[in-house]
Design a protein around this motif. Structure first.
Motif, short mmCIF file in Angstrom:
data_model
loop_
_atom_site.label_atom_id
_atom_site.label_comp_id
_atom_site.label_asym_id
_atom_site.label_seq_id
_atom_site.Cartn_x
_atom_site.Cartn_y
_atom_site.Cartn_z
N ILE A 1 35.67 56.70 33.48
CA ILE A 1 36.63 55.89 33.62
C ILE A 1 37.95 56.54 34.40
O ILE A 1 38.55 55.77 35.16
N ALA A 2 38.37 57.63 33.78
CA ALA A 2 39.70 58.21 34.38
C ALA A 2 39.22 58.54 35.86
O ALA A 2 40.29 58.42 36.64
N ASP A 3 38.12 59.16 36.05
CA ASP A 3 37.97 59.46 37.56
C ASP A 3 37.97 58.15 38.28
O ASP A 3 38.65 58.36 39.22
N LYS A 4 37.33 56.96 37.99
CA LYS A 4 37.32 55.68 38.61
C LYS A 4 38.93 55.30 38.81
O LYS A 4 39.40 54.87 39.90
N GLU A 5 39.62 55.37 37.84
CA GLU A 5 41.09 55.05 37.84
C GLU A 5 41.72 55.78 38.84
O GLU A 5 42.73 55.25 39.65
N ARG A 6 41.43 57.06 38.87
CA ARG A 6 42.10 57.88 39.96
C ARG A 6 41.92 57.57 41.36
O ARG A 6 42.72 57.42 42.10
N ARG B 1 44.26 56.16 44.16
CA ARG B 1 44.38 56.76 45.76
C ARG B 1 44.10 55.50 46.89
O ARG B 1 44.91 55.59 47.71
N PHE B 2 43.27 54.81 46.39
CA PHE B 2 42.85 53.70 47.48
C PHE B 2 44.12 52.76 47.71
O PHE B 2 44.23 52.28 48.82
N MET B 3 44.45 52.51 46.44
CA MET B 3 45.53 51.40 46.61
C MET B 3 46.79 51.82 47.45
O MET B 3 47.28 50.86 47.88
N ALA B 4 46.76 53.23 47.53
CA ALA B 4 47.90 53.57 48.27
C ALA B 4 47.73 53.61 49.99
O ALA B 4 48.62 53.70 50.49
N ALA C 1 39.55 49.00 46.88
CA ALA C 1 40.27 49.33 45.44
C ALA C 1 40.15 48.42 44.47
O ALA C 1 39.90 48.37 43.22
N GLN C 2 40.36 47.13 44.97
CA GLN C 2 40.57 45.81 44.08
C GLN C 2 39.27 45.54 43.85
O GLN C 2 38.84 45.09 42.61
N SER C 3 38.11 45.66 44.73
CA SER C 3 36.63 45.59 44.05
C SER C 3 36.36 46.77 43.04
O SER C 3 35.54 46.03 42.32
N MET C 4 36.66 47.89 43.32
CA MET C 4 36.22 48.78 42.36
C MET C 4 37.07 48.50 40.98
O MET C 4 36.28 48.52 39.72
N ALA C 5 38.20 48.07 40.95
CA ALA C 5 38.87 47.62 39.69
C ALA C 5 38.26 46.57 38.97
O ALA C 5 38.20 46.41 37.71
N LYS C 6 37.85 45.45 39.65
CA LYS C 6 36.93 44.10 39.23
C LYS C 6 35.73 44.80 38.66
O LYS C 6 35.24 44.47 37.46
#
Length: 635
Positions: A270-275, A279-282, A290-295
């Motif tokens: 989870i920590a790896d995915k959140e990082r 990065r993608f959101m920036a 990034a939004q798709s990954m967050a969902k």
């Protein structure tokens, strides 16, 4: 079979059961375990249909009978102990009345081919089957046998139920349930108000019980003796183990290790995915990704861990200041309540540094002598004195209940604390698992286990060299009991503990004082030594009694020459007699069902059956007398 499907229950923000599924088969012996507040008692109430879940379903056979022993007993007043116990047979009496009515109706009909006639025959068969499994003959003898097993004396049978304390009323209710012999017996902490002798008797009954037993208990030995399956309630889920309690602890440890490893792996993932998402959101060209990954991450089912077992009380008794050599001395001490003698001519000394257990049946004076020792009560006659420089801390049996419910935890500690300890109160509460805002809670909102922990914390506020504990484990869970035991083993003062918990007492004391027949007897050893000595002594009494009855001239065996097999046979003797009585009563019930047939006396074998009926009744009476004799000698 009882099947619970997708049971969901929520209190406020807390989910107690999150779509749990449980299947309970016939004739199972199940231990229900989990921390205080996990939902064990609630689950029993749902099974007993005393509480409805928010959603989910429960299926059970229409004819299944269920009895549920909970902590709030409401016995009808105005009855004697024996009459209240005999009320367990009300259903049997009603069935017998129905059977007589149907039999009479059958003799007056001649429409042998009709559906109505056939229906009456089916009803008679059904009632005879119920009578065969439910009670059988000699109801009064059965009731007396069970009441005596649970610690009642013959003289108690004619006393009114409202003369007894809550603990003894619980025994009456338990007796009624055992006499009803339901298909499903649900027991919530049945040993809380039982003494060691009654617990051992109940173990034998439940081990051989012909039905399903679901048991909540904090007594490890009791659970191990009876259960073959353990269901753990934890974080809204249930975990099923085909094992008794001790084996469950091992299996749970293995499961937890695997769960912790999976939890840590998931947390890293989870920590790896959140990082990656950060990065993608920036980057503008990767925002949608990034939004798709967050969902997707939000939909991942998270692994939950309960508080680890190390999150338990941390008890450390301060070093005990030195007292005089003799800490407590009773001389020719008597205690009576009205016309009832509790203690007679007690002479006892407690020496500095001794660790002593008080055991025996309830009502024999254990708590009474403890109260006299700590000066809560006075002796009727004789003297009791404390030695020099003795500082007592006393935990009463109802200590957790006498706390002021209107004040906070911190105020409770301040009430019991000397000025120099005031700065340490929050730390002490923290060591008893009350942290942060917990200290500002009112005592009234605490559970029984939490109140017990708070009462225990109050014992650590002053220097003590004589610690007197009366049933300190009644409201503590397994983990808390173990922590308390370890603290007491480290305690360097004088210890007196009144308890019926064998596992708790094991290895803790070097002297056991048994209370019996208004007096005391000392055994130099721990609880295991005491129980072994009692078996040996009772076997010796039994052998001497048999020799006298048979006028035998066989030389008496010494205790030291008794084999392990003989001791084991002595231990099982009472249970064996009870099995014989049950079998004979079942045979008698079959005969009585045949004799209830209106055409019985036209049968060619009627006289033979009548004679066999008389013979069986005589055998049952003899076995009952033998059982009463052995019960008075072997516990």
């Amino acid at each position: 079979m009882i099947v619970l499907t997708n049971i969901y229950l929520q209190y406020s923000e807390r989910i107690l059961f999150d779509d749990i599924n449980v299947t309970i088969k016939s004739n199972e012996k199940i231990g229900l375990v989990g921390r205080n507040g996990a939902g064990k008692s609630t689950l029993l109430k749902i099974i007993a249909e005393e509480m409805k879940p928010d959603s989910g379903s429960i299926s059970k056979p229409k004819t299944a009978s269920i009895s549920y022993l909970h902590q709030d007993i409401d016995l009808q007043i105005g009855k004697t102990v024996l009459d209240e116990a005999l009320s367990a047979f009300d259903e049997i009496n009603n069935l017998e009345a129905q059977l007589e009515e149907l039999t009479n109706e059958l003799t007056e009909r001649d429409d042998y081919e009709s559906e109505a006639y056939e229906d009456i025959l089916h009803q008679i068969d059904f009632i005879n089957e119920k009578l065969h499994t439910a009670g059988g003959p000699n109801m009064e003898a059965q009731a007396e046998r069970v009441l005596k097993g649970l610690g009642f004396k013959q003289t108690d049978f004619s006393r009114m139920t409202d003369e007894f304390s809550g603990g003894w009323r619980m025994r009456i209710e338990l007796a009624k349930m055992l006499l009803k012999k339901p298909d499903y017996l649900l027991l919530d902490e049945p040993t809380n108000h039982l003494d060691i002798e009654s617990i051992i008797w109940l173990e034998g009954v439940l081990e051989n019980y012909h039905g399903t037993v679901i048991l909540i208990s904090h007594d490890k030995v009791f659970l191990d003796k009876i259960t073959k399956r353990t269901i753990e309630v934890e974080l809204g889920n249930v975990y099923d183990y085909k094992a008794n309690y001790s084996k469950y602890v091992e299996l749970r440890s293995e499961r937890r290790e695997k769960l912790e490893a999976a939890y840590e792996n998931q947390q890293r993932w989870i920590a790896d995915k959140e990082r990656t998402i950060s990065r993608f959101m920036a980057k503008a060209n990767k925002t949608k990704m990034a939004q798709s990954m967050a969902k997707m991450l939000d939909k991942v089912e998270r692994i939950e861990l309960d508080d680890p077992d190390t999150a338990a009380m941390k008890i450390h008794f301060p070093a005990a200041p030195r007292s005089g050599e003799v800490v407590s001395k009773s001389e020719n001490l008597y205690k009576s309540y009205g016309n009832i003698d509790v203690l007679k001519n007690i002479n006892q000394e407690i020496i500095r540094g001794e660790k002593i257990a008080f055991v025996g049946q309830n009502g024999q004076g254990k708590s009474t002598l403890a109260k006299i020792i700590v000066d809560v009560e006075k002796a009727t006659k004789g003297t009791h004195s404390l030695g020099s420089s003795v500082h007592i801390a006393y935990y009463a049996q109802n200590q957790a209940e006498v706390l002021n419910p209107k004040i906070t935890l911190l105020e409770t500690m301040e009430l019991h604390s000397p000025p120099e300890m005031r700065t340490k109160l929050r730390n002490i509460l923290g060591s008893f698992l009350f942290s942060g805002e917990d200290v500002d809670k009112k005592v009234s909102v605490l559970s029984g286990g939490e109140r017990a922990r708070l009462a225990m914390a109050c014992l650590l506020l002053r220097p003590i060299n004589f610690l007197v504990l009366d049933e300190p484990t009644n409201h503590l869970d397994m983990i808390s009991k173990e922590v308390l035991k370890k603290a007491l083993l480290r305690y360097d003062g004088t210890l007196l503990v009144v308890s019926h918990d064998r596992d708790f007492l094991k290895g803790m004391t070097e002297k056991v004082v048994e209370f019996k027949n208004n007096n005391v007897k000392e055994y130099l050893g721990d609880i295991d030594y005491f129980l072994e000595k009692r078996k040996i002594e009772d076997m010796r009494t039994l052998e001497l009694g048999n020799q006298k009855a048979n006028s035998s001239k066989t030389p008496e065996k010494s205790q030291d020459n008794m084999s392990t097999e003989e001791l084991r046979n002595a231990q099982k003797l009472v249970a064996q007699i009870e099995k014989k009585i049950t079998k004979k009563e079942e045979e008698l019930a079959i005969l009585e069902a045949q004799m209830a047939d209106s055409a019985f006396y036209n049968r060619s074998d009627a006289n033979t059956i009548v004679e066999k009926h008389k013979s069986l009744k005589s055998e049952i009476n003899q076995l009952t007398e033998e059982w009463e004799l052995q019960m008075s000698q072997t516990i």
